[in-house]
Enzyme design. Structure first.
Site, short mmCIF file in Angstrom:
data_model
loop_
_atom_site.label_atom_id
_atom_site.label_comp_id
_atom_site.label_asym_id
_atom_site.label_seq_id
_atom_site.Cartn_x
_atom_site.Cartn_y
_atom_site.Cartn_z
N LYS A 294 43.80 33.31 35.55
CA LYS A 294 43.59 34.54 34.79
C LYS A 294 44.87 34.93 34.06
CE LYS A 294 41.87 39.28 35.57
NZ LYS A 294 41.39 40.24 36.62
N SER B 17 36.77 42.26 35.74
CA SER B 17 37.61 41.88 34.64
C SER B 17 37.91 40.38 34.57
CB SER B 17 38.94 42.64 34.71
OG SER B 17 39.65 42.27 35.86
N SER C 177 36.73 42.83 40.49
CA SER C 177 36.92 41.93 39.34
C SER C 177 36.83 40.44 39.62
CB SER C 177 38.26 42.21 38.69
OG SER C 177 38.13 43.27 37.81
#
Ligand code: GLN
Length: 485
Positions: A79, A154, A178
């Site tokens: 990420k 997210s 997330s």
């Protein structure tokens, strides 16, 4: 090629060690897959093919010399809120658009030391604030099951990339859901470890009392391999706890006999989609048929979780994001406007609308005169939420619940209504407030053919039981083996 990109870590390991394939071949297969699908899905903010090839060659040398652990030569994605030296790291924000990470996050350093191959930095919501990946300054990510739908957020890129077989496993972060919510929306398996289990050194902070890094994979076993690599104390992160790291893979015995599983009533109440309810109940029954016992329990303060989270998370974010003022990192605007003018222009131009909303909310919640009514009150309610879990865990080993109230929603469906967007995390937020490990894994398919997930929440630092139950479920079912085109 479709064969290579579909391998599990264990299968890839066997073929790599037997020298049937090289890490370079495996890596090329994933790079080709990324090339073919990135335009459609926008899962990556940056790809790192040169770094990946160099790491793959290095992994091949290690394999040849007999020095390869489980992750050696395995393609992974990270990420873009996690620093990896030599890569651009943006947190999906325009304010960091040219920021190059000067060092590795501890999780990345551990993956590199294990010989993993980094194929790129994955899209997410700006500073991990969001539930749909629509808050990225680098364009939204699409759900590989249905490109008109969001992948969740997210860590949307991290989940979508694993589902689309652009990497075998990935790292996400989970502050309020997330990792788990996008895992559910994309039909993959994601774990938020216990607060303190994994170092956050080098992870761009959102809400420091909630943030955790964790693995996403197509199976519990793949996630367990990655957790083993990244977990454990780090002297560079004082919130990481000095507990021994078990061998999570050898905890996967397939045996759940006698496990006491609690189903919280508040998580099966009105508002839960019928397909989701049916699939999650079937998953519970599956565990029962394997020898676990099921009982209904209550987590009475669940209804306050979202409000509590949005006070604490925004308060911490307003403080963490104060550092982006144009002096030290990334973008600087208004250089000729004086110091305050420069701060103002940099922040006004660099942050997106959701990040600004949170900074304003959090600053308000912390301001003199409101602090006791909002932030201090939220901390007290957080304690009540944690106590709810403590009392359930006095008598049970695991909590089983849906991961999300509905399957993946349409792109644009909730962008005009932040409250509706916030409500999608209703089942994941409490585990963050209480600091508990939570595993999301696929358990069904909606009438529209979209993945549905369920969640197993465990006692602090008992990732082993959570993973063992999830793996036992996956040995007996095939939802996790279904993949989008
Ligand atoms: N969706 C939640 C939020 O917007 C959680 C995000 C996260 O876990 N990083 O804050």
């Amino acid at each position: 090629m479709s064969d290579l990109i579909s391998l599990s870590i264990d299968e890839a390991r066997r073929r790599l060690d037997a020298r049937e394939i090289s890490s370079l071949e495996l890596t090329e297969a994933f790079l080709a897959r990324i090339e073919a699908t990135q335009g459609k899905l926008n899962t990556f903010i940056s790809t790192t093919p040169e770094m990946a090839r160099a790491q793959a060659e290095e992994a091949d040398r290690r394999i040849a010399s007999g020095d390869a652990g489980p992750l050696c030569g395995i393609p992974v994605g990270v990420k873009d809120i996690i620093l990896a030296r030599g890569t651009r790291t943006t947190a999906a924000s325009a304010i960091l658009k040219s920021y190059e990470a000067p060092y590795d996050a501890t999780v990345v350093a551990r993956m590199r030391a294990a010989g993993a191959v980094l194929v790129g930095k994955l899209n997410c919501d700006e500073f991990a604030m969001g539930s749909s990946n629509e808050n990225s300054a680098y364009g939204l990510t699409r759900n590989p099951w249905d490109t008109d739908r969001v992948p969740g957020g997210s860590s949307g890129g991290s989940a979508a990339a694993v589902a689309a077989r652009q990497c075998i496993v990935s790292l996400g972060t989970d502050t309020g859901g997330s990792i788990r919510q996008p895992a559910a929306f994309c039909g993959v398996t994601g774990l938020k470890p216990t607060y303190g289990r994994v170092s956050r050194y080098g992870v761009i902070a959102f809400a420091s009392s909630l943030d955790q890094v964790g693995p996403i994979g197509r199976s519990v076993r793949d996630a367990a391999h990655l957790l083993r690599t990244i977990a454990g104390h780090d002297r560079l992160d004082s919130t990481s706890v000095d507990n021994p790291v078990p061998d999570y893979c050898s905890a996967l015995t397939g045996d759940v006999r006698g496990l006491r599983v609690a189903l919280p009533r508040e998580y099966f109440a009105d508002g839960l989609d019928d397909d989701v309810r049916r699939a999650v109940q079937a998953a519970a029954q599956q565990l029962q048929s394997l020898g676990a016992t099921l009982e209904d329990v209550s987590l009475p303060h669940t209804e306050y979780a979202i409000a509590t989270y949005y006070l604490i998370a925004t308060a911490e974010a307003s403080s963490n994001l104060a550092r982006y003022d144009g002096t030290r990192y990334g973008v600087r605007l208004g250089n000729d406007s004086g110091l305050l003018g420069m701060y103002r222009k940099t922040r006004a131009g660099g942050f997106g609308p959701e990040v600004k909303r949170r900074i304003m909310l959090g600053t308000h919640a912390l301001s003199a005169g409101y602090y006791d009514a909002y932030y201090a009150k939220a901390q007290k309610v957080r304690t009540l939420i944690r106590r709810d879990f403590n009392s359930v865990f006095a008598n049970y080993d695991l909590i089983l619940a849906p991961t999300t109230p509905t399957p993946a929603f349409k792109i644009g469906e909730k962008t005009d209504d932040p409250l509706q967007m916030y409500l999608t995390d209703i089942f994941t937020i409490s585990a963050n407030l209480a600091g508990l490990p939570g595993l999301a894994l696929p358990c069904g398919s909606s009438a529209d053919g979209l993945p549905i997930g369920f969640q197993l929440i465990g006692k602090p630092f008992d990732e082993e039981t959570v993973l063992r139950a999830g793996d036992a479920y996956q040995r007996d079912t095939d939802w996790h083996t279904r993949l989008p085109q």
